[in-house]
Design a protein around this motif. Structure first.
Motif, PDB file in Angstrom:
ATOM      1  N   GLN A   1      -4.547  19.050   0.121  1.00  0.00           N
ATOM      2  CA  GLN A   1      -5.547  19.269   0.886  1.00  0.00           C
ATOM      3  C   GLN A   1      -5.812  20.012   0.756  1.00  0.00           C
ATOM      4  O   GLN A   1      -6.979  20.225   1.102  1.00  0.00           O
ATOM      5  CB  GLN A   1      -4.592  17.743   1.716  1.00  0.00           C
ATOM      6  CG  GLN A   1      -5.297  17.574   2.970  1.00  0.00           C
ATOM      7  CD  GLN A   1      -5.979  16.892   2.118  1.00  0.00           C
ATOM      8  OE1 GLN A   1      -5.946  16.024   1.288  1.00  0.00           O
ATOM      9  NE2 GLN A   1      -7.614  16.577   2.909  1.00  0.00           N
TER      10      GLN A   1
ATOM     11  N   HIS B   1      -2.029   9.855  -0.686  1.00  0.00           N
ATOM     12  CA  HIS B   1      -3.531  10.622  -0.784  1.00  0.00           C
ATOM     13  C   HIS B   1      -4.016  10.934   0.477  1.00  0.00           C
ATOM     14  O   HIS B   1      -4.885  11.565   1.468  1.00  0.00           O
ATOM     15  CB  HIS B   1      -3.647  10.375  -1.849  1.00  0.00           C
ATOM     16  CG  HIS B   1      -5.012  11.875  -1.965  1.00  0.00           C
ATOM     17  ND1 HIS B   1      -6.867  10.823  -2.025  1.00  0.00           N
ATOM     18  CD2 HIS B   1      -5.712  13.033  -1.742  1.00  0.00           C
ATOM     19  CE1 HIS B   1      -7.763  11.887  -1.424  1.00  0.00           C
ATOM     20  NE2 HIS B   1      -6.841  13.354  -2.226  1.00  0.00           N
ATOM     21  N   GLU B   2      -3.901   9.431   0.665  1.00  0.00           N
ATOM     22  CA  GLU B   2      -4.851   8.643   2.534  1.00  0.00           C
ATOM     23  C   GLU B   2      -4.445   9.496   3.523  1.00  0.00           C
ATOM     24  O   GLU B   2      -4.876   9.753   4.196  1.00  0.00           O
ATOM     25  CB  GLU B   2      -4.923   7.583   2.058  1.00  0.00           C
ATOM     26  CG  GLU B   2      -6.161   6.882   3.599  1.00  0.00           C
ATOM     27  CD  GLU B   2      -6.193   5.494   3.954  1.00  0.00           C
ATOM     28  OE1 GLU B   2      -7.101   4.899   3.879  1.00  0.00           O
ATOM     29  OE2 GLU B   2      -5.054   4.615   2.753  1.00  0.00           O
TER      30      GLU B   2
ATOM     31  N   ILE C   1      -5.472  12.328   6.266  1.00  0.00           N
ATOM     32  CA  ILE C   1      -5.936  11.394   7.463  1.00  0.00           C
ATOM     33  C   ILE C   1      -5.050  12.675   8.890  1.00  0.00           C
ATOM     34  O   ILE C   1      -5.397  12.992   9.577  1.00  0.00           O
ATOM     35  CB  ILE C   1      -5.704  10.178   7.699  1.00  0.00           C
ATOM     36  CG1 ILE C   1      -6.267   9.525   7.083  1.00  0.00           C
ATOM     37  CG2 ILE C   1      -5.121  10.039   9.533  1.00  0.00           C
ATOM     38  CD1 ILE C   1      -5.528   7.605   7.325  1.00  0.00           C
TER      39      ILE C   1
ATOM     40  N   SER D   1      -7.339  15.483   9.032  1.00  0.00           N
ATOM     41  CA  SER D   1      -8.177  15.636   9.535  1.00  0.00           C
ATOM     42  C   SER D   1      -9.137  16.005  11.034  1.00  0.00           C
ATOM     43  O   SER D   1      -7.918  15.976  11.849  1.00  0.00           O
ATOM     44  CB  SER D   1      -9.143  13.677   9.553  1.00  0.00           C
ATOM     45  OG  SER D   1      -7.665  13.073   9.991  1.00  0.00           O
TER      46      SER D   1
ATOM     47  N   GLN E   1       0.718  -1.120   0.003  1.00  0.00           N
ATOM     48  CA  GLN E   1      -0.356   0.354  -0.160  1.00  0.00           C
ATOM     49  C   GLN E   1       1.373   1.660  -0.007  1.00  0.00           C
ATOM     50  O   GLN E   1       0.415   2.220  -0.445  1.00  0.00           O
ATOM     51  CB  GLN E   1      -0.803   0.440   1.099  1.00  0.00           C
ATOM     52  CG  GLN E   1      -1.834  -0.900   1.080  1.00  0.00           C
ATOM     53  CD  GLN E   1      -2.713  -1.138   0.245  1.00  0.00           C
ATOM     54  OE1 GLN E   1      -3.651   0.477  -0.211  1.00  0.00           O
ATOM     55  NE2 GLN E   1      -2.679  -1.525  -0.970  1.00  0.00           N
TER      56      GLN E   1
ATOM     57  N   SER F   1      -2.704   6.838  -3.949  1.00  0.00           N
ATOM     58  CA  SER F   1      -3.766   6.574  -3.399  1.00  0.00           C
ATOM     59  C   SER F   1      -3.312   6.829  -1.819  1.00  0.00           C
ATOM     60  O   SER F   1      -4.124   7.103  -0.873  1.00  0.00           O
ATOM     61  CB  SER F   1      -4.354   5.573  -3.692  1.00  0.00           C
ATOM     62  OG  SER F   1      -4.090   4.332  -3.144  1.00  0.00           O
ATOM     63  N   ARG F   2      -2.225   5.951  -1.494  1.00  0.00           N
ATOM     64  CA  ARG F   2      -2.410   5.857  -0.226  1.00  0.00           C
ATOM     65  C   ARG F   2      -1.458   7.066   0.433  1.00  0.00           C
ATOM     66  O   ARG F   2      -2.108   7.019   1.492  1.00  0.00           O
ATOM     67  CB  ARG F   2      -1.266   4.541   0.312  1.00  0.00           C
ATOM     68  CG  ARG F   2      -0.700   4.203   1.871  1.00  0.00           C
ATOM     69  CD  ARG F   2      -2.351   4.050   2.766  1.00  0.00           C
ATOM     70  NE  ARG F   2      -1.305   3.465   4.346  1.00  0.00           N
ATOM     71  CZ  ARG F   2      -2.154   3.750   5.036  1.00  0.00           C
ATOM     72  NH1 ARG F   2      -3.748   4.660   4.975  1.00  0.00           N
ATOM     73  NH2 ARG F   2      -1.783   3.317   5.784  1.00  0.00           N
TER      74      ARG F   2
END
Length: 495
Positions: free
Chosen positions: A303, A241-242, A246, A249, A233, A238-239
């Protein structure tokens, strides 16, 4: 009788898996063609007394599959148009709409020429994949052609099925593509003739042995099981970006949540210079790390805008891709560029046209526009001078520039006496530096690179002084300048 073309799927290789509807169409057809005889069902048809014509000779006339499929489609269109005794039936391995390029070509051409086309599905090799390998497609899977396996297309969270693995050479290409994401020993499964009694072979091997397997052919494929391993991953965009989402967040990192464009503005510059340092040091490992730090800055700024709904990092990527394609018409379009100068001219022309489309009156812009105002001083001066020189505002000879340097130095010296105004000293020093940059340009030397090289040299020599003083038990703040100067001269000889 109206001309018509019917495409049917012959299934995965077991005649027992033929649908009743397709079998009836085969029995009724007067003219049957198959893409290749290299399929077990074709042997069954012949044993059943059904006459079949094959396009296998077409493969021998071409060096690439695209040309083969084009000729097959052309020939089938002719045969269907000329047939007066009923529709022409064309049989393909598996399902006509799964990994079958000739079907796509025929769908397009029949629509263009008004030729009726009927496509009847058969058992796809995917049916046997799900059955034999035992995974549910609802978990998510991707189907790839063996000739186009690239790291950027792979998603470890999905099962990956790779078809069209005709031989060991193709398997070798697949292996190299998979190794861009997966470790060398990652377990993959090879399947030959899935669902065909007496011919089916299923074998799990580590990735590095993928091309050592024997038995590859028209009915071979590869399965790469899905995985949620962090090791995999963490190699995906994509990881990244995730993770950044987070961190920003409410349940993420307090420091990251508090940052704004302004608060981390300088980080972008600092990380850029750290990348440049690794380039100068020719240190690939450090470069990979520092490029990651620089990418993080881009991700954080993107982001922040994603949170406001302005844009996402995927908009950034899309805009960049579109710009690269648009500004390289000699690669992606119909323009030509025989050398770097012509390529740059294309780039500049397109940039000007883009500005016009945005409503910018290019003719009213200054020649000096386009130089970022926050560039480092020497670099900015260099670019401004270069732009001015492009329209003829320049010295003729380097000797003239050197004379200007001497002139500016004299003016600075005049402002160094008692009572001189600090503002005047700043101005005259700036004039001197600007003239020196001009001289560097005439000497075809990048002033930023020159000063960076000089700074590195100073750093090494000063370290030599420090080392010698440690060896001799001396303290810098208690040592006379003459002693340090002696070490400096030594450093010049050894550095």
């Amino acid at each position: 009788m109206e001309a018509k073309l019917i495409i049917v799927g012959l299934g995965t290789g077991d005649e027992n898996q033929l649908t009743l509807g397709i079998w009836r169409r085969i029995e009724e057809a007067k003219r049957i063609y198959v893409r290749t005889e290299q399929h077990p069902v074709v042997d069954f048809l012949k044993r059943s007394g059904i006459e079949v014509h094959s396009f296998d000779p077409v493969y021998e006339r071409h060096s690439d599959f695209a040309s083969v499929y084009e000729e097959i489609a052309d020939k089938l269109m002719e045969l269907a148009a000329e047939a007066g005794d009923g529709p022409v039936l064309y049989g393909v391995p598996g399902h006509p709409m799964v990994a079958e390029q000739t079907t796509q070509l025929l769908r397009s051409r029949c629509a263009e020429q008004g030729l009726p086309l009927e496509v009847l599905g058969g058992e796809s090799f995917l049916d046997q994949v799900f059955l034999r390998f035992g995974f549910d497609p609802i978990e998510g899977f991707q189907l790839l052609d063996a000739g186009d396996v690239q790291g950027g297309r792979l998603n470890p969270l999905l099962h990956t099925i790779i078809g069209q693995v005709y031989d060991a050479y193709t398997a070798s290409d697949v292996k190299l593509g998979l190794m861009e994401l997966y470790p060398d020993d990652y377990p993959v499964t090879i399947g030959h003739a899935l669902g065909v009694p007496g011919e089916e072979v299923i074998r799990e091997v580590p990735l590095y042995e993928l091309d050592r397997e024997e038995g590859y052919g028209n009915l071979s494929l590869i399965w790469v099981p899905r995985s949620e391993q962090d090791e995999l991953q963490n190699r995906t965009f994509s990881r990244l970006h995730e993770i950044v989402a987070i961190l920003r967040s409410p349940d993420g990192c307090p420091w990251d949540r508090e940052q704004t464009h302004e608060s981390i503005r300088k980080n972008l510059i600092e990380e850029t210079y750290e990348v440049l340092e690794t380039i100068d040091d020719d240190d690939p490992d450090a470069m990979a790390e520092e490029l990651g730090d620089l990418l993080l800055q881009i991700m954080l700024h993107s982001q922040m805008e994603e949170e406001t709904g302005a844009f996402t990092v995927f908009d950034v990527i899309a805009g960049l891709n579109e710009k690269l394609i648009r500004r390289h018409p000699h690669v992606f379009g119909d323009r030509t560029a025989g050398n770097a100068e012509e390529a740059l001219a294309n780039w500049q022309d397109i940039k000007q046209e883009e500005k016009r489309k945005k409503g910018i009156e290019v003719e009213k812009q200054s020649v000096l526009d386009g130089v970022p105002r926050d560039l480092p001083g020497l670099m900015k001066a260099y670019k401004l001078q270069k732009k001015a020189a492009s329209v003829g505002f320049d010295w003729d000879r380097s000797e003239e520039v050197l004379a200007k340097v001497r002139e500016e130095l004299a003016e600075l010296e005049a402002e160094m006496g008692e009572g001189a105004e600090p503002e005047r000293r700043t101005e005259e020093l700036g004039d001197l530096l600007f003239a020196v940059v001009n001289l560097a340009r005439f000497l075809k030397v990048d002033p930023e690179e020159a000063i960076a090289s000089c700074s590195r040299k100073f750093y090494r020599r000063f370290q030599y002084i420090e080392e010698q003083m440690r060896i001799n038990g001396q303290k810098m703040d208690k040592t006379e300048l003459q002693v340090m100067e002696k070490y400096w001269q030594e450093a010049k000889k050894v550095q």
